[in-house]
Design an enzyme around this catalytic site. Structure first.
Site, PDB file in Angstrom:
ATOM      1  CD  GLU A  99      30.710  45.255  53.126  1.00 12.08           C
ATOM      2  OE1 GLU A  99      31.830  45.306  53.503  1.00 12.08           O
ATOM      3  OE2 GLU A  99      30.308  44.976  51.855  1.00 12.08           O
ATOM      4  CG  ASP A 112      35.329  34.093  51.163  1.00 20.95           C
ATOM      5  OD1 ASP A 112      35.844  34.759  52.029  1.00 20.95           O
ATOM      6  OD2 ASP A 112      35.251  34.490  50.074  1.00 20.95           O
ATOM      7  CE  LYS A 129      49.665  33.262  50.375  1.00 24.17           C
ATOM      8  NZ  LYS A 129      48.429  32.856  49.956  1.00 24.17           N
ATOM      9  CG  HIS A 152      32.531  37.263  51.170  1.00 27.93           C
ATOM     10  ND1 HIS A 152      33.653  37.484  50.427  1.00 27.93           N
ATOM     11  CD2 HIS A 152      31.603  36.777  50.632  1.00 27.93           C
ATOM     12  CE1 HIS A 152      33.272  36.945  49.313  1.00 27.93           C
ATOM     13  NE2 HIS A 152      31.955  36.626  49.223  1.00 27.93           N
ATOM     14  N   GLY A 192      38.969  51.323  52.420  1.00 26.94           N
ATOM     15  CA  GLY A 192      39.035  51.519  53.720  1.00 26.94           C
ATOM     16  C   GLY A 192      37.713  51.860  54.623  1.00 26.94           C
ATOM     17  NE  ARG A 243      48.842  41.084  47.539  1.00 27.27           N
ATOM     18  CZ  ARG A 243      49.417  40.477  46.306  1.00 27.27           C
ATOM     19  NH1 ARG A 243      49.584  39.317  46.205  1.00 27.27           N
ATOM     20  NH2 ARG A 243      50.032  41.409  45.442  1.00 27.27           N
TER      21      ARG A 243
HETATM   22  C1  GAR Z   1      34.028  45.333  51.097  1.00 26.51           C
HETATM   23  O1  GAR Z   1      32.737  45.433  50.416  1.00 26.51           O
HETATM   24  C2  GAR Z   1      34.259  44.100  51.526  1.00 26.51           C
HETATM   25  O2  GAR Z   1      33.182  43.363  51.935  1.00 26.51           O
HETATM   26  C3  GAR Z   1      34.958  43.532  50.219  1.00 26.51           C
HETATM   27  O3  GAR Z   1      35.613  44.336  49.990  1.00 26.51           O
HETATM   28  C4  GAR Z   1      34.988  45.810  50.115  1.00 26.51           C
HETATM   29  C5  GAR Z   1      36.130  46.612  51.021  1.00 26.51           C
HETATM   30  O4  GAR Z   1      35.432  48.083  51.172  1.00 26.51           O
HETATM   31  N1  GAR Z   1      35.848  42.370  50.630  1.00 26.51           N
HETATM   32  C6  GAR Z   1      35.740  41.491  49.765  1.00 26.51           C
HETATM   33  O5  GAR Z   1      35.255  41.103  48.789  1.00 26.51           O
HETATM   34  C7  GAR Z   1      36.650  40.080  50.423  1.00 26.51           C
HETATM   35  N2  GAR Z   1      36.537  38.917  49.610  1.00 26.51           N
HETATM   36  P1  GAR Z   1      36.548  49.178  51.882  1.00 26.51           P
HETATM   37  O6  GAR Z   1      37.903  49.073  51.602  1.00 26.51           O
HETATM   38  O7  GAR Z   1      35.635  50.399  51.597  1.00 26.51           O
HETATM   39  O8  GAR Z   1      36.054  48.627  53.340  1.00 26.51           O
END
Ligand code: GAR
Length: 202
Positions: free
Chosen positions: A176, A147, A67, A111, A13, A93
């Protein structure tokens, strides 16, 4: 009126925390986080939400026979709260058409690559394996193609010779945390128009 955001996460998170802190600092206005929803009852991100006094919802896939029923429970929960935007922040998911079509052009995802390169899981390792010199992150609208929805914000980082997946992931994650609030500010302000695949900023 302040737009209601629902953040959906499965793990740590840190993107949720970055958004919550940007809102708290006053740098992201016109919205607030109404609820954090997770498919993982023990996601650390849920604890972060509770600490901040933000409502949480858990919809674990295994609690539902199909689902479709799982997605319907999430749709019902989010619609009951009248959320304006759904912010996928490490929600691991894949959501089906039923869910996506319930919130057209109102679901955002982040992403950890420069899309359309390296979709799916382990995008940072995919970038290393390919040998690209630059990678980054992408915030996009979610459509039924994985994506591949219209791109709102991208940030670029270099891939350095000594990088392993953890080092590259950390460098991307820093960006991010900036990119997501920028993208949310744009959509909350309605300062865009979607034409085909393209998000045109006004
Ligand atoms: C982040 O790096 C996000 O970009 C990635 O999961 C991580 C979550 O980090 N998402 C994906 O790969 C989606 N396909 P966080 O829980 O610390 O925000």
């Amino acid at each position: 009126m302040s737009k209601k955001l629902a953040v959906m996460l499965s793990g740590r998170g840190s993107n949720f925390v970055a958004i919550a802190e940007t809102i708290a600092s006053g740098a992201l206005q016109g919205c607030h986080i109404d609820v954090v929803l997770s498919d993982k009852p023990d996601a650390p991100g849920l604890e972060e939400a509770r600490r901040r006094g933000i409502d949480t919802m858990v919809c674990a896939r295994r609690q539902y026979a199909s689902k479709q029923e799982w997605e319907q429970a999430m749709i019902d929960g989010l619609q009951a709260r009248n959320v304006d935007f759904i912010i996928l922040a490490g929600f691991m998911r894949i959501l089906g058409e039923g869910f996506i079509n319930a919130f057209p052009r109102r679901i955002l995802n982040i992403h950890p690559s420069l899309l359309p390169s390296f979709i799916g899981l382990d995008a940072q390792q995919q970038a290393l394996d390919y040998g690209v010199r630059y990678s980054g992150c992408t915030v996009h609208f979610v459509t039924n193609d994985l994506d591949a929805g219209p791109i709102i914000v991208q940030k670029v980082v270099p891939v350095l010779p000594a990088d392993d997946a953890a080092a590259l992931s950390r460098r991307i994650l820093e960006q991010e945390h900036v990119a997501y609030s920028e993208a949310i500010a744009l959509v909350v302000a309605g300062k865009y128009e979607i034409q085909g695949r393209r998000v045109l900023l006004k």
